[in-house]
Design an enzyme around this catalytic site. Structure first.
Site, PDB file in Angstrom:
ATOM      1  N   LYS A  10       1.014  -0.944   0.148  1.00  0.00           N
ATOM      2  CA  LYS A  10       0.003   0.188  -0.095  1.00  0.00           C
ATOM      3  C   LYS A  10       0.773   1.262  -0.015  1.00  0.00           C
ATOM      4  CE  LYS A  10       0.943   1.482   4.309  1.00  0.00           C
ATOM      5  NZ  LYS A  10       1.571   2.545   4.715  1.00  0.00           N
ATOM      6  N   PRO A  94       9.651  -4.579  -0.632  1.00  0.00           N
ATOM      7  CA  PRO A  94      10.732  -4.086   0.040  1.00  0.00           C
ATOM      8  C   PRO A  94      10.351  -4.049   1.654  1.00  0.00           C
ATOM      9  CG  PRO A  94      10.641  -2.418  -1.441  1.00  0.00           C
ATOM     10  CD  PRO A  94       9.191  -3.307  -1.630  1.00  0.00           C
ATOM     11  N   VAL A  95      11.331  -4.580   2.407  1.00  0.00           N
ATOM     12  CA  VAL A  95      10.936  -4.792   3.816  1.00  0.00           C
ATOM     13  C   VAL A  95      11.273  -3.484   4.622  1.00  0.00           C
ATOM     14  CG1 VAL A  95      11.591  -6.112   5.814  1.00  0.00           C
ATOM     15  CG2 VAL A  95      11.519  -7.190   3.783  1.00  0.00           C
ATOM     16  N   ALA A  97       9.810  -0.504   4.573  1.00  0.00           N
ATOM     17  CA  ALA A  97       9.751   0.278   3.781  1.00  0.00           C
ATOM     18  C   ALA A  97       8.796   1.465   3.880  1.00  0.00           C
ATOM     19  CB  ALA A  97       9.665  -0.020   2.334  1.00  0.00           C
ATOM     20  N   GLY A  98       7.439   1.231   4.667  1.00  0.00           N
ATOM     21  CA  GLY A  98       6.574   2.265   4.779  1.00  0.00           C
ATOM     22  C   GLY A  98       5.443   1.555   3.800  1.00  0.00           C
ATOM     23  N   LEU A  99       5.564   0.352   3.431  1.00  0.00           N
ATOM     24  CA  LEU A  99       4.635  -0.267   2.225  1.00  0.00           C
ATOM     25  C   LEU A  99       3.628  -1.189   2.713  1.00  0.00           C
ATOM     26  CD1 LEU A  99       7.353  -0.227  -0.710  1.00  0.00           C
ATOM     27  CD2 LEU A  99       5.566   1.487  -0.280  1.00  0.00           C
ATOM     28  N   GLY A 102       4.545  -6.414   5.882  1.00  0.00           N
ATOM     29  CA  GLY A 102       4.408  -7.554   6.524  1.00  0.00           C
ATOM     30  C   GLY A 102       2.861  -7.574   6.867  1.00  0.00           C
ATOM     31  N   SER A 103       2.028  -6.619   7.000  1.00  0.00           N
ATOM     32  CA  SER A 103       0.584  -6.496   7.437  1.00  0.00           C
ATOM     33  C   SER A 103      -0.054  -7.076   6.154  1.00  0.00           C
ATOM     34  CB  SER A 103       0.268  -4.896   7.620  1.00  0.00           C
ATOM     35  OG  SER A 103       0.967  -4.374   8.448  1.00  0.00           O
ATOM     36  N   SER A 104       0.308  -6.858   5.167  1.00  0.00           N
ATOM     37  CA  SER A 104      -0.424  -7.499   3.815  1.00  0.00           C
ATOM     38  C   SER A 104       0.026  -8.787   3.699  1.00  0.00           C
ATOM     39  CB  SER A 104       0.347  -6.705   2.574  1.00  0.00           C
ATOM     40  OG  SER A 104      -0.681  -6.983   1.618  1.00  0.00           O
ATOM     41  N   ASP A 136      -2.426  -1.763  10.469  1.00  0.00           N
ATOM     42  CA  ASP A 136      -2.646  -1.678   9.106  1.00  0.00           C
ATOM     43  C   ASP A 136      -3.302  -2.932   8.359  1.00  0.00           C
ATOM     44  OD1 ASP A 136      -1.458   0.885   8.771  1.00  0.00           O
ATOM     45  OD2 ASP A 136       0.555   0.130   8.234  1.00  0.00           O
TER      46      ASP A 136
END
Ligand code: ATP
Length: 286
Positions: A10, A94-95, A97-99, A102-104, A136
């Site tokens: 995200k 990317p780990v 990263a603010g994306l 892990g939550s997804s 998230d």
């Protein structure tokens, strides 16, 4: 029985922290959207009562520190599941990263396990369980574009993001999310116009999105890491319609309407940054 589930990353089109709550979380208002950069999970039903996790990436735990493992353990415990699962996690996001990688992954695991263990949980029930593991995760379960409030776990789905190109660049630095929130001074910073962003999404207006884009956490991360600020400036220089840091960083994304310009931003950034991606908003039917 074997199933494959995708776990898309995200980006935050807006991120605002309104105030610090008595429980020490910030009260948030975020507009988020899923993008076409995804991890892949394969789940295989086991008759034996065990959780096996194989992560195809370096430096990511494959034990109970992994959110995917935690998602499986939570469902097992809460619903007394006696069957097991073998999960293979293929990382592309990317780990740290603010994306929300892990939550997804955790959201995809909850969805897949709901199917494979035949738990028949609704999306709302899965989101409530997900919120126990991370703020998230409920958004990642819904996917698409949504307004997230509370500590990020209260989700109001919005229409799809208008089509455009998204260039992501992640500098090779790490940022501590709790550290960023600790250093944030909500009373001293300019706040994004969340209502304006919601309206722009509802209107399907790419220009409205560009006008209302904002992330209050940039005040902390950009000040501390000049390379993140530099990437943002370079994106705009190369022709991005807008650029913003996602989450607490350090990934910065550019939104670009025209493919030729997006390519220019992508190629230009590759000179500055090792990890650069050119993607589109996530399309559910794919
Ligand atoms: P957010 O945007 O929610 O802050 P992020 O993109 O910053 O997330 P993640 O990639 O989710 O951060 O990972 C942060 C840390 O969580 C990693 O350092 C890693 O050790 C741990 N982690 C646990 N499970 C996973 C997973 N499935 N994938 C990646 N990291 C995981």
């Amino acid at each position: 029985m074997k199933i494959n589930v995708k776990a898309p990353a995200k980006i935050n089109l807006s991120l605002d922290a309104l105030y610090k709550r008595p429980d020490n979380y910030h009260e948030l208002e975020m507009v988020m959207t899923t993008i076409d950069l995804a991890d892949r999970l394969q789940l295989v039903l086991l008759e034996k009562d065990t959780i096996k996790l194989d992560v195809k990436a370096h430096f990511i735990p494959d034990d109970k520190r992994n959110l995917v493992y935690q998602a499986a353990a939570l469902l097992k415990e809460r619903f007394s599941v006696k069957q097991g699962v073998a999960i293979t996690l293929d990382k592309s996001i990317p780990v740290a990263a603010g994306l929300a990688g892990g939550s997804s992954d955790a959201a995809a695991a909850l969805k897949g396990l709901n199917q494979i263990w035949n738990l028949q949980l609704t999306l709302t029930e899965l989101a409530n369980l997900g919120a126990e593991l991370g703020s998230d995760i409920p958004f990642c379960l819904y996917g698409g574009t949504a307004l997230a409030t509370g500590r990020g776990e209260i989700i109001k789905p919005l229409p799809m993001m208008p089509n455009c190109w998204i260039v992501l660049a992640k500098p090779s630095i790490s940022v501590s999310t709790p550290g960023v929130y600790r250093d944030l001074r909500v009373g001293e910073v300019e706040h994004p116009n969340t209502a304006g962003m919601v309206q722009a999404i509802q209107d399907g207006s790419f220009e409205g999105i560009c006008d209302n884009i904002g992330n209050v956490l940039e005040t902390v991360t950009l000040a501390k890491h000049p390379e993140v600020k530099r990437i943002k400036e370079k994106m705009l220089e190369f022709g991005a319609d807008t650029a913003l840091m996602s989450g607490s960083g350090p990934t910065v994304f550019a939104l670009v309407k025209q493919y030729s310009r997006a390519k220019r931003v992508y190629n230009g950034l590759r000179g500055f940054c090792e990890e650069v991606y050119l993607v589109r908003p996530w399309q559910e039917e794919k």
